[in-house]
Design a protein around this motif. Structure first.
Motif, short mmCIF file in Angstrom:
data_model
loop_
_atom_site.label_atom_id
_atom_site.label_comp_id
_atom_site.label_asym_id
_atom_site.label_seq_id
_atom_site.Cartn_x
_atom_site.Cartn_y
_atom_site.Cartn_z
N LEU A 1 35.23 -15.08 22.42
CA LEU A 1 35.21 -16.31 21.60
C LEU A 1 35.88 -16.43 20.45
CD1 LEU A 1 33.85 -19.06 21.01
CD2 LEU A 1 32.15 -17.69 19.79
N ARG A 2 36.86 -17.25 20.37
CA ARG A 2 37.97 -17.61 19.36
C ARG A 2 37.69 -18.71 18.51
NH1 ARG A 2 38.25 -13.05 21.12
NH2 ARG A 2 39.99 -11.83 21.69
N ASP A 3 37.03 -18.74 17.16
CA ASP A 3 36.64 -19.81 16.48
C ASP A 3 37.76 -19.95 15.35
OD1 ASP A 3 35.77 -22.05 14.90
OD2 ASP A 3 34.11 -20.93 14.19
N TRP A 4 38.99 -20.79 15.89
CA TRP A 4 40.06 -21.40 14.91
C TRP A 4 39.90 -22.78 14.13
CZ3 TRP A 4 42.76 -18.64 18.94
CH2 TRP A 4 43.02 -17.26 18.97
N ILE A 5 38.55 -23.33 14.34
CA ILE A 5 38.11 -24.31 13.89
C ILE A 5 37.60 -24.27 12.47
CG2 ILE A 5 36.77 -26.38 14.20
CD1 ILE A 5 36.91 -26.44 17.09
N SER A 6 36.60 -23.40 12.37
CA SER A 6 36.07 -22.96 11.12
C SER A 6 36.82 -22.00 10.21
CB SER A 6 34.81 -21.96 11.39
OG SER A 6 33.89 -22.83 12.32
N TYR A 7 37.88 -21.31 10.97
CA TYR A 7 38.85 -20.54 10.13
C TYR A 7 40.22 -20.89 10.96
CZ TYR A 7 34.64 -18.37 8.57
OH TYR A 7 33.21 -18.11 7.98
N PRO A 8 41.06 -21.76 10.51
CA PRO A 8 42.26 -22.06 11.23
C PRO A 8 43.23 -20.81 10.90
CG PRO A 8 41.52 -23.89 9.76
CD PRO A 8 40.71 -22.86 9.52
N LYS A 9 44.16 -20.58 11.79
CA LYS A 9 45.25 -19.79 11.53
C LYS A 9 46.07 -20.05 10.48
CE LYS A 9 45.81 -18.08 16.51
NZ LYS A 9 46.67 -17.72 17.32
N GLN A 10 46.88 -19.05 10.08
CA GLN A 10 47.73 -19.39 8.79
C GLN A 10 48.68 -20.65 9.07
OE1 GLN A 10 49.27 -15.45 7.72
NE2 GLN A 10 48.15 -15.38 5.75
N GLY B 1 48.23 -23.17 10.50
CA GLY B 1 47.48 -24.42 10.68
C GLY B 1 46.99 -24.68 11.99
N TYR B 2 47.11 -23.80 12.86
CA TYR B 2 46.72 -23.75 14.28
C TYR B 2 44.92 -23.88 14.22
CZ TYR B 2 45.66 -22.75 19.23
OH TYR B 2 45.16 -22.81 20.58
N GLU B 3 44.40 -24.93 14.94
CA GLU B 3 42.92 -25.07 14.89
C GLU B 3 42.59 -25.38 16.54
OE1 GLU B 3 41.17 -27.79 11.65
OE2 GLU B 3 43.12 -28.20 11.62
N SER B 4 41.82 -24.64 16.92
CA SER B 4 41.34 -24.90 18.29
C SER B 4 40.01 -23.84 18.68
CB SER B 4 42.35 -24.28 19.36
OG SER B 4 41.94 -24.85 20.46
N LEU B 5 39.12 -24.27 19.52
CA LEU B 5 38.20 -23.39 19.92
C LEU B 5 38.19 -22.63 21.12
CD1 LEU B 5 35.31 -22.39 18.98
CD2 LEU B 5 34.26 -24.31 19.71
N ILE C 1 38.95 -26.07 23.40
CA ILE C 1 38.43 -27.20 23.02
C ILE C 1 39.09 -27.60 21.61
CG2 ILE C 1 36.42 -28.35 22.51
CD1 ILE C 1 35.00 -26.04 24.14
N ARG C 2 39.66 -28.99 21.34
CA ARG C 2 40.24 -29.21 20.15
C ARG C 2 40.15 -30.77 20.16
NH1 ARG C 2 46.30 -27.27 21.74
NH2 ARG C 2 45.31 -25.23 21.75
N SER C 3 40.66 -31.28 18.72
CA SER C 3 40.66 -32.73 18.84
C SER C 3 42.15 -33.27 18.97
CB SER C 3 40.04 -33.18 17.28
OG SER C 3 41.14 -32.60 16.39
N LYS C 4 42.01 -34.66 18.90
CA LYS C 4 43.76 -35.04 19.14
C LYS C 4 44.61 -34.48 18.04
CE LYS C 4 44.78 -39.10 20.65
NZ LYS C 4 44.52 -40.67 20.84
N ARG C 5 43.85 -34.66 16.76
CA ARG C 5 44.63 -34.09 15.51
C ARG C 5 45.19 -32.70 15.61
NH1 ARG C 5 43.66 -31.15 11.42
NH2 ARG C 5 41.71 -30.82 12.04
#
Length: 206
Positions: free
Chosen positions: A91-100, A102-106, A122-126
Motif C-alpha cells: 500500500l502506497r498512500d501518496w494522497i495523504s503525503y504527496p511525493k516531493q 507533487g505526485y499524488e496517487s493511491l 487510484i487518483r483524481s483527474k487533477r
C-alpha cells in the motif's frame, strides 16, 4: 503467453470493479495495461529482483472525476479490496503525503483469483494531470479554455519529439526550438502560473 491472453485477463479482472463503480455512480476512467517483456527484463536487471518479485506485470489505473478527491479515492480502494485481497506491504498512500515532486496517487497490489498480482492505482483527474504532465499542469484548473488548449498542444509536441527514435540530441533541440517557440514563449510567474506570450515579447508585455 500471448498479449491477447494477458489483455483478456486484465479485462476480466477489471469487470467487477467497473460494475460496482457504475452502480455507485462514480464518474471515472479505467485504464488497464500489461507490462511488456523488455520492461520486465529491464526491471529484473536494474533492481536485481526475480520475476516473482515484480508486482506490476499487470496494472489498472482508476481516474476519478471528483471534487472530494481524497475521500472518493479511499472509497474506490474499499471497492477494489472488497473483490480482491490486498498485499498490506504494497500500500502506497501518496494522497495523504504527496511525493516531493507533487505526485499524488493511491497504489495497492491485490491478488487475483488466478494467483496473479495486479497493481491498482487510484487518483483524481487533477492528480493524473500532474502525474502525466508535471506540476505546471495544475494551472489548467485556474485558467481559461484557450490557455488549456495551448498547454495541451505544447505538452503533446514535446512528447511527440521525445518518442521519435530517429532524432539525436542536437536534432531534438533544434526541432524543439522550431516546433515550440516559433510563435509563442512560455513564462512562469513567481507564483507558478504559466503565461503564453508572442515571440519577441518583453518584460513590459509580461
Amino acid at each position: 503467453k500471448t498479449k491477447a491472453v494477458r489483455e483478456r485477463f486484465i479485462q476480466k479482472f477489471s469487470l467487477p470493479i467497473k460494475k460496482e463503480l457504475d452502480q455507485q455512480g462514480f464518474k471515472y476512467q479505467l485504464k488497464a495495461r500489461t507490462k511488456g517483456i523488455p520492461s520486465i527484463y529491464r526491471k529484473t536487471q536494474e533492481k536485481g529482483v526475480d520475476f516473482e518479485e515484480i508486482f506490476d506485470v499487470f496494472a489498472i489505473r482508476i481516474i476519478l472525476d471528483s471534487k472530494d478527491e481524497k475521500a472518493d479515492c479511499w472509497k474506490v480502494y474499499s471497492i477494489v479490496t472488497d473483490f480482491y485481497i490486498p498485499n498490506p506491504e504494497r500500500l502506497r498512500d501518496w494522497i495523504s503525503y504527496p511525493k516531493q515532486n507533487g505526485y499524488e496517487s493511491l497504489h495497492t497490489t491485490v491478488m487475483s483469483p488466478t494467483g496473479k498480482w495486479v497493481e491498482v492505482q487510484i487518483r483524481s483527474k487533477r492528480m493524473d494531470e500532474i502525474a502525466e504532465k508535471g506540476l505546471a499542469a495544475h494551472y489548467k484548473y485556474k485558467e481559461s479554455n484557450s490557455e488549456e488548449s495551448k498547454f495541451d498542444r505544447w505538452i503533446a509536441e514535446v512528447r511527440e519529439l521525445l518518442e521519435n527514435p530517429d532524432l539525436n540530441a542536437m536534432d531534438f533541440v533544434n526541432e524543439f526550438k522550431l516546433n515550440l517557440f516559433n510563435d509563442e514563449i512560455y513564462v512562469f510567474t513567481p507564483r507558478g502560473e504559466l503565461r503564453v506570450l508572442p515571440t519577441g515579447s518583453t518584460i513590459l508585455d509580461f
